[in-house]
Scaffold this motif. Sequence first.
Motif, PDB file in Angstrom:
ATOM      1  N   UNK A   1       0.874  -1.177   0.000  1.00 28.49           N
ATOM      2  CA  UNK A   1       0.000   0.000   0.000  1.00 28.49           C
ATOM      3  C   UNK A   1       0.909   1.224   0.000  1.00 28.49           C
ATOM      4  N   UNK A   2       0.502   2.248  -0.717  1.00 31.93           N
ATOM      5  CA  UNK A   2       1.283   3.480  -0.690  1.00 31.93           C
ATOM      6  C   UNK A   2       0.387   4.691  -0.924  1.00 31.93           C
ATOM      7  N   UNK A   3       0.884   5.806  -0.488  1.00 30.51           N
ATOM      8  CA  UNK A   3       0.242   7.091  -0.756  1.00 30.51           C
ATOM      9  C   UNK A   3       1.261   7.985  -1.442  1.00 30.51           C
ATOM     10  N   UNK A   4       0.776   8.813  -2.316  1.00 31.35           N
ATOM     11  CA  UNK A   4       1.697   9.645  -3.075  1.00 31.35           C
ATOM     12  C   UNK A   4       1.115  11.003  -3.396  1.00 31.35           C
ATOM     13  N   UNK A   5       1.963  11.824  -3.936  1.00 32.00           N
ATOM     14  CA  UNK A   5       1.575  13.183  -4.316  1.00 32.00           C
ATOM     15  C   UNK A   5       2.239  13.509  -5.635  1.00 32.00           C
ATOM     16  N   UNK A   6       1.458  13.997  -6.589  1.00 27.27           N
ATOM     17  CA  UNK A   6       2.004  14.226  -7.921  1.00 27.27           C
ATOM     18  C   UNK A   6       1.692  15.591  -8.476  1.00 27.27           C
ATOM     19  N   UNK A   7       2.322  15.848  -9.588  1.00 29.19           N
ATOM     20  CA  UNK A   7       2.123  17.126 -10.273  1.00 29.19           C
ATOM     21  C   UNK A   7       0.811  17.146 -11.034  1.00 29.19           C
ATOM     22  N   UNK A   8       0.536  18.275 -11.693  1.00 31.25           N
ATOM     23  CA  UNK A   8      -0.802  18.600 -12.163  1.00 31.25           C
ATOM     24  C   UNK A   8      -1.338  17.574 -13.161  1.00 31.25           C
ATOM     25  N   UNK A   9      -2.629  17.305 -13.079  1.00 31.95           N
ATOM     26  CA  UNK A   9      -3.242  16.420 -14.063  1.00 31.95           C
ATOM     27  C   UNK A   9      -3.428  17.120 -15.392  1.00 31.95           C
TER      28      UNK A   9
END
Lengths: 207, 253
Positions: free
Chosen positions: A35-43
């Motif tokens: 399991x992981x959580x992440x944060x990304x740049x703009x869609x």
Amino acid sequence: MKRSFVLAAFVLFCCLAAAAVERKGSREIPFRYEVNVGYGTFPFADANNFSDMFRTYDITWLGNTGSLSSVYGDYSGPEYITGVFSAEFNVRFKKWFTLSSQMNFDAVLQGTYSSLTGERTGNTNSYMLSVLPYAKFTYLNRPLVYMYSSIGLGLSMALEHNSSLSLYPAVQVVPVGVAVGKRVYGLFELGFGTVYCGCKAGIGYRF
Amino acid sequence: MKRIIDIVLLVSASLLTVSCRISDGFSSRHNPEGLRTYTYSLMNSMLDSPLQVMDLMTEIDVYLRLPDAEKMKEEYREMRENLKNLDLLSLKYIGAGQIDTDGKSLFEVGSRWCFVEDGYFRYSASWRIYPGHKDRLVITCVGENEWEIEEDGNGDMLRMHVTGTQSEAVAGKLDYAVTCSGLVAPDEDGYSAEFSTDGMLWLNSVDDTYDDPYCYRCYTGDFYVRIFSGGAEKDWCRMISGPDGTLSYETNL
């Protein structure tokens, strides 16, 4: 059209799962689940806001200046994006093959203000939630590092200001992803698609 | 291992900068610049556009009274291509609208022509367009080279008196002395406007270098706008066009 797309994505997911052979107790796969959580740049949708590559209109044009509402109507304030928050659950069937299910959320936030008082009168926020199954292919396996590529196909649900809920196909391609760690790991991806264009980083746990 | 995790966390923290302000948005237009822009735009739609229609009507009138042989000249090619007869008294100018004449010349005292805009008026990008509504202009000849122009559309009102004089710059064309008044109907927030002119002249120019690139003619004189909120006067703005073509504004803001 959208239902067909979702159905095709589900069928693809099932086929890939059926093609994978479970190997219980394999030393090659010390941890089957992640399991992981992440944060990304703009869609991709947000890219329209500030990339000249996608912009097709002159943002300096203020629209209709010939009406009284152009002077006395509410105006839109600064616009913010949250970036993409993601949560993922992975099942590693083989050293080279993993199936993932991922949920992503992002928002574009903008307030409206009174031309006369400057007080905030409302907002024109929009929100997007995407759900995608991914097929992930690992091409580098080391005790602490593995690298992968993945492709996902799913559904996005967008709620825009003064509009009802809209459904769109969601596609995401990750040419390069790296995960570092053993039980607790960090991840970093470069990808493009409707979920995000750019990079994503996160932290996960294997069990 | 710790170093690797530190690197991953550092990259993650860097990504937080992506959650950012992507545009500054707009600012309040309730300021002198907003009033000036609105006043200019209103003058464009309430004066410049109807006078363009007036010009077209006089050109059509002159063309209709020409002998057939004269109408075939190259200078009237555009008129031949775009002006169509609908019936004995009605015509259509493609790209403009329908013209209902009363069978009289527009220069004959007592004549009354009606123009109904149909789509975008090709002569002017500033012609006011209301979705689902067709603006109707009535031109009545009240004297030698004198006309009353009236427009009622969507609650707005325009009353204009035009006196034509032979242009000194362009032979065969008329310059206009314009006196007008009118109002803009209240919008959904209760804002309305009244406007009037004082000593405005609309002049033909010898070349295409107009003083105001957004109006098809040179003009001088004052255009005055008063804005009301719920019936009470709120703001005003006066646009002053000098003989040298310069524009200046006075407002209460």
